[in-house]
Write a protein that holds these residues in place. Structure first.
Motif, PDB file in Angstrom:
ATOM      1  N   ARG A   1      -0.988   6.006  18.989  1.00  0.00           N
ATOM      2  CA  ARG A   1      -0.540   4.696  18.534  1.00  0.00           C
ATOM      3  C   ARG A   1      -0.383   4.712  17.018  1.00  0.00           C
ATOM      4  N   VAL A   2       0.380   3.765  16.503  1.00  0.00           N
ATOM      5  CA  VAL A   2       0.465   3.583  15.056  1.00  0.00           C
ATOM      6  C   VAL A   2       0.097   2.138  14.787  1.00  0.00           C
ATOM      7  N   ASP A   3      -0.796   1.931  13.827  1.00  0.00           N
ATOM      8  CA  ASP A   3      -1.331   0.601  13.604  1.00  0.00           C
ATOM      9  C   ASP A   3      -0.540  -0.217  12.584  1.00  0.00           C
ATOM     10  N   PHE A   4      -0.035   0.436  11.558  1.00  0.00           N
ATOM     11  CA  PHE A   4       0.688  -0.300  10.510  1.00  0.00           C
ATOM     12  C   PHE A   4       1.475   0.671   9.646  1.00  0.00           C
ATOM     13  N   VAL A   5       2.319   0.082   8.818  1.00  0.00           N
ATOM     14  CA  VAL A   5       3.159   0.854   7.900  1.00  0.00           C
ATOM     15  C   VAL A   5       2.856   0.408   6.474  1.00  0.00           C
ATOM     16  N   GLY A   6       2.854   1.340   5.547  1.00  0.00           N
ATOM     17  CA  GLY A   6       2.871   1.016   4.120  1.00  0.00           C
ATOM     18  C   GLY A   6       4.195   1.498   3.576  1.00  0.00           C
ATOM     19  N   SER A   7       5.032   0.576   3.098  1.00  0.00           N
ATOM     20  CA  SER A   7       6.366   0.971   2.642  1.00  0.00           C
ATOM     21  C   SER A   7       6.553   0.639   1.171  1.00  0.00           C
ATOM     22  N   HIS A   8       6.734   1.661   0.364  1.00  0.00           N
ATOM     23  CA  HIS A   8       6.967   1.424  -1.059  1.00  0.00           C
ATOM     24  C   HIS A   8       8.338   0.841  -1.306  1.00  0.00           C
ATOM     25  N   GLY A   9       9.329   1.224  -0.491  1.00  0.00           N
ATOM     26  CA  GLY A   9      10.702   0.807  -0.755  1.00  0.00           C
ATOM     27  C   GLY A   9      11.361   1.671  -1.813  1.00  0.00           C
ATOM     28  N   GLN A  10      12.612   1.336  -2.093  1.00  0.00           N
ATOM     29  CA  GLN A  10      13.402   2.042  -3.101  1.00  0.00           C
ATOM     30  C   GLN A  10      13.413   1.188  -4.358  1.00  0.00           C
ATOM     31  N   THR A  11      12.882   1.710  -5.454  1.00  0.00           N
ATOM     32  CA  THR A  11      12.905   0.943  -6.702  1.00  0.00           C
ATOM     33  C   THR A  11      14.342   0.816  -7.191  1.00  0.00           C
ATOM     34  N   VAL A  12      14.755  -0.418  -7.462  1.00  0.00           N
ATOM     35  CA  VAL A  12      16.073  -0.629  -8.064  1.00  0.00           C
ATOM     36  C   VAL A  12      15.957  -1.277  -9.442  1.00  0.00           C
TER      37      VAL A  12
ATOM     38  N   GLY B   1      -0.767  -9.158 -15.209  1.00  0.00           N
ATOM     39  CA  GLY B   1      -0.689  -8.584 -16.542  1.00  0.00           C
ATOM     40  C   GLY B   1      -0.565  -7.078 -16.590  1.00  0.00           C
ATOM     41  N   GLY B   2      -0.493  -6.411 -15.428  1.00  0.00           N
ATOM     42  CA  GLY B   2      -0.347  -4.957 -15.409  1.00  0.00           C
ATOM     43  C   GLY B   2       1.099  -4.518 -15.561  1.00  0.00           C
ATOM     44  N   GLN B   3       1.285  -3.187 -15.658  1.00  0.00           N
ATOM     45  CA  GLN B   3       2.628  -2.622 -15.788  1.00  0.00           C
ATOM     46  C   GLN B   3       3.266  -2.372 -14.424  1.00  0.00           C
ATOM     47  N   GLY B   4       2.529  -2.626 -13.328  1.00  0.00           N
ATOM     48  CA  GLY B   4       3.051  -2.367 -11.986  1.00  0.00           C
ATOM     49  C   GLY B   4       3.061  -0.890 -11.627  1.00  0.00           C
ATOM     50  N   ALA B   5       2.561  -0.043 -12.516  1.00  0.00           N
ATOM     51  CA  ALA B   5       2.524   1.411 -12.305  1.00  0.00           C
ATOM     52  C   ALA B   5       1.495   1.998 -13.261  1.00  0.00           C
ATOM     53  N   PRO B   6       0.885   3.175 -12.958  1.00  0.00           N
ATOM     54  CA  PRO B   6       0.999   3.922 -11.698  1.00  0.00           C
ATOM     55  C   PRO B   6       0.063   3.366 -10.624  1.00  0.00           C
ATOM     56  N   LEU B   7       0.475   3.574  -9.344  1.00  0.00           N
ATOM     57  CA  LEU B   7      -0.327   3.088  -8.222  1.00  0.00           C
ATOM     58  C   LEU B   7      -1.116   4.199  -7.545  1.00  0.00           C
ATOM     59  N   VAL B   8      -0.689   5.455  -7.743  1.00  0.00           N
ATOM     60  CA  VAL B   8      -1.299   6.559  -7.004  1.00  0.00           C
ATOM     61  C   VAL B   8      -2.721   6.924  -7.480  1.00  0.00           C
ATOM     62  N   PRO B   9      -3.100   6.666  -8.748  1.00  0.00           N
ATOM     63  CA  PRO B   9      -4.431   7.110  -9.201  1.00  0.00           C
ATOM     64  C   PRO B   9      -5.593   6.702  -8.293  1.00  0.00           C
ATOM     65  N   ILE B  10      -5.566   5.481  -7.737  1.00  0.00           N
ATOM     66  CA  ILE B  10      -6.690   5.103  -6.866  1.00  0.00           C
ATOM     67  C   ILE B  10      -6.714   5.985  -5.610  1.00  0.00           C
ATOM     68  N   VAL B  11      -5.529   6.421  -5.168  1.00  0.00           N
ATOM     69  CA  VAL B  11      -5.473   7.318  -4.007  1.00  0.00           C
ATOM     70  C   VAL B  11      -5.984   8.707  -4.390  1.00  0.00           C
ATOM     71  N   ASP B  12      -5.633   9.176  -5.573  1.00  0.00           N
ATOM     72  CA  ASP B  12      -6.218  10.426  -6.077  1.00  0.00           C
ATOM     73  C   ASP B  12      -7.746  10.318  -6.062  1.00  0.00           C
TER      74      ASP B  12
ATOM     75  N   LYS C   1       2.933  13.583  -0.923  1.00  0.00           N
ATOM     76  CA  LYS C   1       1.739  12.896  -1.412  1.00  0.00           C
ATOM     77  C   LYS C   1       1.993  11.406  -1.620  1.00  0.00           C
ATOM     78  N   GLU C   2       3.186  11.038  -2.118  1.00  0.00           N
ATOM     79  CA  GLU C   2       3.434   9.622  -2.377  1.00  0.00           C
ATOM     80  C   GLU C   2       3.576   8.844  -1.076  1.00  0.00           C
ATOM     81  N   ALA C   3       4.263   9.418  -0.073  1.00  0.00           N
ATOM     82  CA  ALA C   3       4.366   8.745   1.228  1.00  0.00           C
ATOM     83  C   ALA C   3       2.964   8.537   1.810  1.00  0.00           C
ATOM     84  N   ILE C   4       2.134   9.590   1.737  1.00  0.00           N
ATOM     85  CA  ILE C   4       0.736   9.488   2.193  1.00  0.00           C
ATOM     86  C   ILE C   4       0.017   8.391   1.408  1.00  0.00           C
ATOM     87  N   ALA C   5       0.259   8.376   0.095  1.00  0.00           N
ATOM     88  CA  ALA C   5      -0.427   7.408  -0.772  1.00  0.00           C
ATOM     89  C   ALA C   5      -0.122   5.972  -0.359  1.00  0.00           C
ATOM     90  N   PHE C   6       1.126   5.695   0.067  1.00  0.00           N
ATOM     91  CA  PHE C   6       1.442   4.307   0.396  1.00  0.00           C
ATOM     92  C   PHE C   6       0.879   3.892   1.760  1.00  0.00           C
TER      93      PHE C   6
END
Lengths: 396, 396
Positions: free
Chosen positions: B105-116, B161-172, B358-363
């Motif tokens: 089964r798959v429980d949920f999706v995390g989707s970063h999307g395409q930054t435009v 008040g953040g820059q919206g990036a980077p998001l991966v450090p907490i996953v690291d 790694k980024e797909a895993i991270a999201f």
């Protein structure tokens, strides 16, 4: 696969007995942001909703001009910047409302946002891509107010094959239906939207459509008649000073939109400036007051006609419950009553719903319905394939 | 006011012992959509993450051209249409992944999307409006897959008040930290991003910044060197055939970005086509192979320099755990090891994380963290005023 929709009320530690919510709405007329504070009692299909406070924050001329430009010629950068700007603007409107009202607590916000695009029929690279966009970043509203925000009410319905509109019929059903009599909820905004609420109905029996114009044409004519002094016919006073031009009325009543069977919807591109210009070209000698009288009669006649054609043969409606700016147009109400002598006309105020803030109230109720995990749209209201939740959850 | 963040795992009837999730990511290089299926065990700061399957679905030339045009000159209408199109496209990529993997089964999706669009510093009508936009309509992904989707990971951080990036450090930090030794996670994408994970640290001690370029300049030079035959230097073979030009390397190492103290971030506008043109103008006789060798040495040297200047004096790091396409560049790794003889270099594959996904895993992990009601960004990672949740919840 389709999961059971979760009940988020418990998750957010909200009281199933009573919640306080703010609804935020900005209409396509681009006049500003409406906010309503409501108390919602109970859960499911028998909630009670009481409006505790309302507040309208008009757009400044700069804001209005910026938004018009965005819609006409905005870039991706402009759109993203305005999304954030309106997030702040909606939050500020909610804070102004709370400054007046000072409720014990507010549990959540339902924010419709400002529609900048709505396209149920588009393709990209040969793929059908129904899409719609309401801006006013919910994460900003949630951050400023410190409470959850439900927003983006139209996209999921479209993802399930619906038109993304109308969303208010389920709220009409929740707040205005009767166990014993057939009722119609009528919203007199730019267009006239009608929701049939059969006696003892389920949401599957709701029928909703636009009958034609309500205020859009009258507002334009009032602006001309007063050389810009009025943006609408206050209390219908201008209409009462004019005479209905019978031939023009008959011509208007032959408009093809009126012949279409429901469900159907229309807008200012059909009943707006171009039609008014056509009327002027047709009857160049008619005074503005006579035009306003005729348009007001046309609005009443087209609503009555829709009821008589599509509703009354099957559902002998006893009450018409009216919301929207048109409820203050006494000339329009008088004409509507004349044409529907067997039906009682009420302002929705008599049913506890402020007629000028019905949509803002509706989005507080729709947010609550989302948090309860209950659908907002049905195959018969939007064309969705299956009853569908409306909203996304943003957290503070 | 700030509410306690809700735990949505229970609401969605998810198992705190084990969840299956899909992460979806499309990078700014616009090469396509990455998908990863992961199994997440446990909750809180001690989760275990195992990658069960990965899938890359490249954009067609038409898709890539359409997206480039959208970013350059798209209208509001184009943006909305592409948001829906990419929603379908992301859902399709997830379905292809599941076709290979067939999990129970798959429980949920995390989707970063395409930054435009990403603009932490903008104003509208004199109001600061930090804003960012990732498209790929989550309601469409949720509708097609029939499971919840967490998306829109950057907007709330900006609202606080953040820059919206980077998001991966907490996953690291979640996946790669150690109780006993100081480690650095290094991602070699277009730019080189470094995350310091002090021994036995809390998320408040994470330090993350871009050291400079990783593959961006090398990729461009490889394309020229092979007359378009290669879009990157496979295994670093081209670099190994060239000679480092010492003067050019010294000039590159004097680049002002390298002198800035962290936190800092950069991009292709600084380390991309314009800089390569400057290099060519400076050393017109240098062969493409020598340029590639020098750029590869520059990448290694600038990473080592950043570590030596800003990290090692305070944190004697023992391991560098590498992800991103650059992990396959053996010439780059060799040079990096020469410059950092006391530090052990590892592919993150040795720590159970596919370096190409790694980024797909991270999201997927970030979505899980959102559902647990735990923050993803911290004052020291993005500049947010307070630890902040990342994501919005869309339901099927």
């Amino acid at each position: 696969m389709r999961m059971h929709s979760p009940n988020l009320l418990a998750t957010l530690q909200l009281n199933p007995e009573v919640r306080h919510a703010i609804g935020l709405m900005a209409g396509t007329s681009m006049d500003g942001v409406d906010a309503a504070l409501v108390r919602i009692t109970g859960v499911g299909d028998t909630i009670q909703v009481e409006t505790l406070a309302t507040h309208h924050s008009p757009y400044t001329p700069q804001e209005r001009a910026g938004l018009m430009r965005l819609i006409r010629e905005g870039t991706v950068a402009d759109l993203c910047a305005w999304d954030a700007y309106l997030g702040e603007r909606f939050a500020q409107t909610a804070q102004e409302l709370l400054h007046h009202a000072r409720p014990p607590r507010v549990d959540f916000v339902g924010s419709h946002g400002q529609t900048v695009w709505h396209a149920p029929h588009t393709r990209v690279l040969d793929t059908p891509v129904a899409n719609t966009l309401q801006i006013g970043q919910p994460d900003i509203i949630a951050a400023r107010l410190g409470i959850p925000v439900v927003a983006d009410f139209r996209t999921r319905d479209m993802a399930h094959g619906g038109q993304g509109a109308p969303l208010v019929p389920i709220v009409d059903w929740l707040l205005l239906r009767s166990d014993t009599e057939h009722r119609v909820a009528l919203n007199l905004g730019g267009m006239a939207n009608l929701t049939l609420l059969p006696a003892a109905s389920t949401p599957y029996q709701i029928l909703a459509f636009d009958t034609g114009p309500a205020n859009a044409l009258i507002d334009l004519a009032a602006f001309h008649a007063t050389q810009g002094g009025q943006t609408y016919d206050r209390d219908g006073a201008l209409a009462e000073r004019g005479q209905v031009h019978t031939e023009l009325l008959e011509w208007l009543m032959r408009h093809p939109y009126l012949q279409l069977p429901p469900p159907k919807s229309t807008g200012r591109e059909v009943f707006g400036e171009p039609l008014l210009e056509e009327i002027r070209a047709r009857e160049p000698k008619l005074s503005w007051l006579d035009i306003i009288a005729t348009l007001t009669e046309f609005t009443a006649a087209s609503i009555a006609d829709a009821l008589q054609r599509w509703i009354l043969p099957q559902y002998p409606v006893t009450r018409l419950i009216i919301s929207g700016g048109g409820v203050h147009n006494l000339s329009l109400l008088r004409r509507l009553q004349q044409r529907l002598p067997t039906i009682a006309l009420h302002s929705c105020a008599e049913f506890g719903v402020d007629p000028d803030f019905k949509e803002a109230i509706a989005f507080a109720v729709l947010a609550d319905r989302f948090l309860q995990g209950l659908p907002a749209t049905y195959p018969n209201t939007t064309g969705t394939r299956t009853p569908t939740l409306a909203g996304k959850l943003a957290l503070p």
